[in-house]
Design an enzyme around this catalytic site. Sequence first.
Site, PDB file in Angstrom:
ATOM      1  N   GLU A 441     -17.131  -1.736 -54.509  1.00  0.00           N
ATOM      2  CA  GLU A 441     -17.053  -2.915 -55.390  1.00  0.00           C
ATOM      3  C   GLU A 441     -16.552  -4.154 -54.637  1.00  0.00           C
ATOM      4  O   GLU A 441     -15.841  -4.991 -55.193  1.00  0.00           O
ATOM      5  CB  GLU A 441     -16.169  -2.634 -56.615  1.00  0.00           C
ATOM      6  CG  GLU A 441     -16.622  -1.475 -57.462  1.00  0.00           C
ATOM      7  CD  GLU A 441     -18.065  -1.566 -57.907  1.00  0.00           C
ATOM      8  OE1 GLU A 441     -18.623  -2.691 -57.925  1.00  0.00           O
ATOM      9  OE2 GLU A 441     -18.678  -0.529 -58.197  1.00  0.00           O
ATOM     10  N   GLY A 442     -16.925  -4.253 -53.386  1.00  0.00           N
ATOM     11  CA  GLY A 442     -16.466  -5.360 -52.545  1.00  0.00           C
ATOM     12  C   GLY A 442     -15.240  -4.928 -51.776  1.00  0.00           C
ATOM     13  O   GLY A 442     -14.192  -4.675 -52.382  1.00  0.00           O
TER      14      GLY A 442
END
Length: 601
Positions: A441-442
């Site tokens: 998610e980053g």
Amino acid sequence: MPTYTAPTRDTRFVVNEVLDLSSYGNLPGFESATPDMIDTVINEAGKFCSEVLHPLNQVGDEQGCTRHEDGSVTTPEGFKEAFGQYVESGWGTIASPEEFGGQGMPHVMGFVVEEFMATSNMAFAMYPGLTTGAIAALIAAGSEEQKAMYVPNMVSGKWLGTMNLTEPHCGTDLGMIRTKAEPEADGSYAITGTKIFISAGEHDLTENIIHLVLAKTPGAPDSSKGISLFVVPKFLVNEDGSLGERNAVSCGSIEHKMGINGNATCLLNYDGAKGWMVGEENKGLAAMFVMMNAARLGVGIQGLAQSEIAYQNAVTYALDRRQGRALTGPAEPEQKADPIFVHPDVRRMLMDAKAFNEGMRALCLWGALQVDLTHKAQTEEEREQADQLIGLMTPVIKGYGTDKGYDFATNMQQVYGGHGYVKEWGMEQFVRDARIAMIYEGTNGVQAMDLCGRKLASKGGAAIQAFFKVVGEQIADAKADEALAPMAEKLEKALNEQQAATMWFMQNAMQNPNQLGAGAHHYMHLMGIVTLGFMWLKMAKVSRAALEGSPEDAAFYEAKLATARYFFDRFTPDAGALRRKIEAGSESLMELGEEAFATAA
């Protein structure tokens, strides 16, 4: 074998006393969040996760998922039955909109369930975990037909959803994606390409899986401005809601991973699969960010979760394992050795984790309240402030929360000594599972740059100024109380360090962006310390007031105050060191040429 007890007492304290959720009963969706209902949800969710999900945690890790020749995937033993109980109990519907079959309760209560699930069995929790974000994306950008076709069954748990961004050659830089979407005569698109690292991409838990896929239409700009979002079901859905033929999307393989082995992390092949555009053409990234922001908050909870379960087991071990004697003399002279709990360094590790876990729990639930207030607060000013605060805090919750969650899971493994390195004790699984939360998610480097490169400057710095204001008000309020003033003063010093670091960025990063990049990680951690201090000051105030009423469980509130003092003694001094690292700039960091990194023979 490790154990798990859901921290229901602490959660009730945060929801009922610190956030005082029932006081928002005049807002839509909050009217059902009465103290009795809140307690019921917390207690029953805790029971379900402790008794049903946690016993499957090691099972999932040991068995993993199995991909068959036809591309189907079987989840670990017991997962399908547990998911049936999850659906039957309605845990996935808690915070979903009532118009689509949800219970419409505040996001705060949804986050409570997320934490308990992620702590008891992180791999299992990931199956329904992304569905909430997929629902939000469809509601925000989908057509009325798409909402009616997909969302109710996703809310109920009959179907689950996924997020398809990453490809073999690109991760964060989504402008490089190659998946194509060719328009068809019937208004659909033929989706062709390969997506990797797709959590819960294929499984046997539900009859259908609704994939949200980023792809590029013919002639789209070759950048992030040319990305569109598509809904691509595993099985096509007929007009009457029944399932039709199998779509041309298949699981090519399951990744062999360091952790979260009970979750099927898939490579998915799209071979002209039928999909429908969600929202406007070339506007897919904005729609997907609705889902990504929800997922990032969920991942922040995962950092807390692995630290919490590792802490619980480390405390049990430290009270039971006997080695050496207390430095001040034998604590239990009748025994050959004292429990390792008496040793200051063991206490240091346990207290660090306790202070983080309880502070992070409060932060995650406070963040969930901001999500609710963004949509439901009475005035536009209140809604705008809540939106600014949660936008600012999302990279901190995800980045700082998972960095420290991993650190403390590792420290709890250390408490066990050599036993922590042995699989049967379960501690090494917590460490392995915690590691992914810093990456997906980053990555946390991306979170730090999002915080410093985008969020600080957003709307002329309105969000960070709003944050400084609410923290400053909490400090001023606490300083008026003689018992709380020493803690407030320590938080004030840390806040001053953050404000100075913010000003340094403003003065130095414009002419040299590397100054921002070199300090972003340190700034994210500096803000994490201030934010957890903000939470601890809130909790200390509530605990002090509660003790004045001589409650039956006075020991709980006394422990809160003691832990708050520990946090301010041991965490906030790091703020000054982090500011100095930021102000060291980028010169020495960027000085060496690439050739200097090579190892000479």
